[in-house]
Design a protein around this motif. Structure first.
Motif, short mmCIF file in Angstrom:
data_model
loop_
_atom_site.label_atom_id
_atom_site.label_comp_id
_atom_site.label_asym_id
_atom_site.label_seq_id
_atom_site.Cartn_x
_atom_site.Cartn_y
_atom_site.Cartn_z
N LEU A 1 -57.02 67.88 -42.03
CA LEU A 1 -55.77 68.51 -41.57
C LEU A 1 -54.73 68.53 -42.69
CD1 LEU A 1 -55.49 67.07 -37.96
CD2 LEU A 1 -56.10 69.41 -38.64
N SER A 2 -54.67 67.46 -43.46
CA SER A 2 -53.73 67.39 -44.58
C SER A 2 -54.05 68.47 -45.63
CB SER A 2 -53.78 66.00 -45.20
OG SER A 2 -52.99 65.93 -46.34
N VAL A 3 -55.33 68.64 -45.92
CA VAL A 3 -55.75 69.66 -46.89
C VAL A 3 -55.43 71.06 -46.36
CG1 VAL A 3 -57.79 70.72 -47.97
CG2 VAL A 3 -57.46 68.26 -48.08
N LEU A 4 -55.71 71.30 -45.08
CA LEU A 4 -55.39 72.60 -44.49
C LEU A 4 -53.90 72.91 -44.61
CD1 LEU A 4 -57.48 72.83 -41.18
CD2 LEU A 4 -57.81 74.10 -43.30
N LYS A 5 -53.08 71.94 -44.26
CA LYS A 5 -51.63 72.13 -44.32
C LYS A 5 -51.17 72.39 -45.75
CE LYS A 5 -47.23 70.12 -43.13
NZ LYS A 5 -46.43 68.97 -43.34
N SER A 6 -51.63 71.56 -46.66
CA SER A 6 -51.25 71.69 -48.07
C SER A 6 -51.68 73.04 -48.65
CB SER A 6 -51.86 70.54 -48.87
OG SER A 6 -51.65 70.71 -50.24
N ASP A 7 -52.93 73.43 -48.39
CA ASP A 7 -53.43 74.69 -48.91
C ASP A 7 -52.70 75.87 -48.29
OD1 ASP A 7 -55.14 73.33 -50.53
OD2 ASP A 7 -56.99 74.12 -49.64
N SER A 8 -52.41 75.82 -47.00
CA SER A 8 -51.72 76.95 -46.38
C SER A 8 -50.31 77.08 -46.93
CB SER A 8 -51.69 76.82 -44.85
OG SER A 8 -50.87 75.75 -44.45
N GLU A 9 -49.63 75.96 -47.17
CA GLU A 9 -48.29 76.03 -47.75
C GLU A 9 -48.34 76.55 -49.18
OE1 GLU A 9 -46.73 72.08 -47.22
OE2 GLU A 9 -46.27 72.44 -45.11
N LYS A 10 -49.35 76.12 -49.92
CA LYS A 10 -49.48 76.58 -51.31
C LYS A 10 -49.81 78.07 -51.36
CE LYS A 10 -52.34 76.00 -55.41
NZ LYS A 10 -53.55 75.39 -55.96
N LEU A 11 -50.73 78.50 -50.52
CA LEU A 11 -51.18 79.89 -50.56
C LEU A 11 -50.22 80.86 -49.87
CD1 LEU A 11 -54.97 79.35 -49.85
CD2 LEU A 11 -53.95 79.99 -52.03
N LEU A 12 -49.63 80.43 -48.77
CA LEU A 12 -48.85 81.36 -47.95
C LEU A 12 -47.36 81.10 -47.97
CD1 LEU A 12 -51.22 81.36 -44.87
CD2 LEU A 12 -51.14 83.01 -46.74
N GLY A 13 -46.96 79.98 -48.50
CA GLY A 13 -45.56 79.62 -48.43
C GLY A 13 -45.26 79.00 -47.08
N LYS A 14 -44.20 78.23 -47.00
CA LYS A 14 -43.90 77.49 -45.78
C LYS A 14 -43.50 78.38 -44.62
CE LYS A 14 -42.91 73.07 -47.72
NZ LYS A 14 -42.19 71.86 -47.58
N SER A 15 -42.88 79.52 -44.87
CA SER A 15 -42.34 80.30 -43.76
C SER A 15 -43.12 81.58 -43.47
CB SER A 15 -40.89 80.66 -44.04
OG SER A 15 -40.83 81.46 -45.21
N ASP A 16 -44.10 81.92 -44.30
CA ASP A 16 -44.78 83.20 -44.14
C ASP A 16 -45.61 83.33 -42.87
OD1 ASP A 16 -43.70 84.00 -46.48
OD2 ASP A 16 -45.53 83.82 -47.67
N TYR A 17 -46.10 82.23 -42.35
CA TYR A 17 -47.07 82.31 -41.26
C TYR A 17 -46.67 81.39 -40.11
CZ TYR A 17 -51.62 82.54 -38.97
OH TYR A 17 -52.62 82.72 -38.08
N GLN A 18 -45.43 81.13 -39.93
CA GLN A 18 -45.02 80.17 -38.92
C GLN A 18 -45.00 80.74 -37.52
OE1 GLN A 18 -42.02 77.45 -39.77
NE2 GLN A 18 -43.02 76.81 -41.64
N ASP A 19 -44.80 82.04 -37.35
CA ASP A 19 -44.76 82.57 -36.00
C ASP A 19 -46.15 82.65 -35.36
OD1 ASP A 19 -45.92 84.73 -37.26
OD2 ASP A 19 -44.31 86.14 -36.78
#
Length: 152
Positions: A82-100
């Protein structure tokens, strides 16, 4: 450098010994040295004796994960996943790009590098393979002490 974790079924006897006379490699997963070291901090490997011939004392030892640690190891691995998923998604997509969560992210609009995606997929595959092999031991072979998770 990586090593492998192998789920191996050995022949067993009523005396509790396991023998190399009949073995079956059920599954293999590669693990990085860093992840293996992280697991071993909390869950040290144990030595299991493998006897070469029934009714003889000649044996060799293998390093295995302790059957009693499997459930806790799974919890730790899932947390790392879960930590890797979160870290990779933030790195690849940015923190706000996919929050909705209403639309799938687009690699074209974010200019994501192909090499970053490849690295993320590799981490995902490695961790999911390791989680799978521990799940197999837990769910299918949990009570069978002749099936071991050993370093390869």
């Amino acid at each position: 450098m990586s090593q492998s974790i192998n789920l191996v079924a050995y022949e067993s006897a009523s005396d509790g010994r396991i023998y190399e006379t009949k073995t079956e490699l059920i599954e293999t997963a590669f693990v990085s040295t860093d992840l293996l070291n992280e697991l071993q901090k909390e869950f040290p490997l144990v030595e299991r004796k493998i006897y070469e011939v029934p009714d003889e004392d000649e044996h060799y030892s293998i390093e295995c994960f302790n059957d009693s640690d499997i459930e806790e190891i799974l919890i730790k691995l899932e947390g790392i996943f879960l930590s890797v998923l979160k870290s990779d998604s933030e790195k690849l997509l940015g923190k706000s790009d996919y929050q909705d969560g209403k639309s799938l992210p687009s690699t074209q609009s974010n200019h994501i590098k192909s090499s970053d995606i490849s690295e993320s997929v590799s981490r995902f595959r490695t961790l999911s393979n390791i989680i799978n092999i521990f799940n197999l031991k837990s769910n299918k072979y949990g009570g069978d002490t002749s099936v071991v998770l050993k370093l390869g």
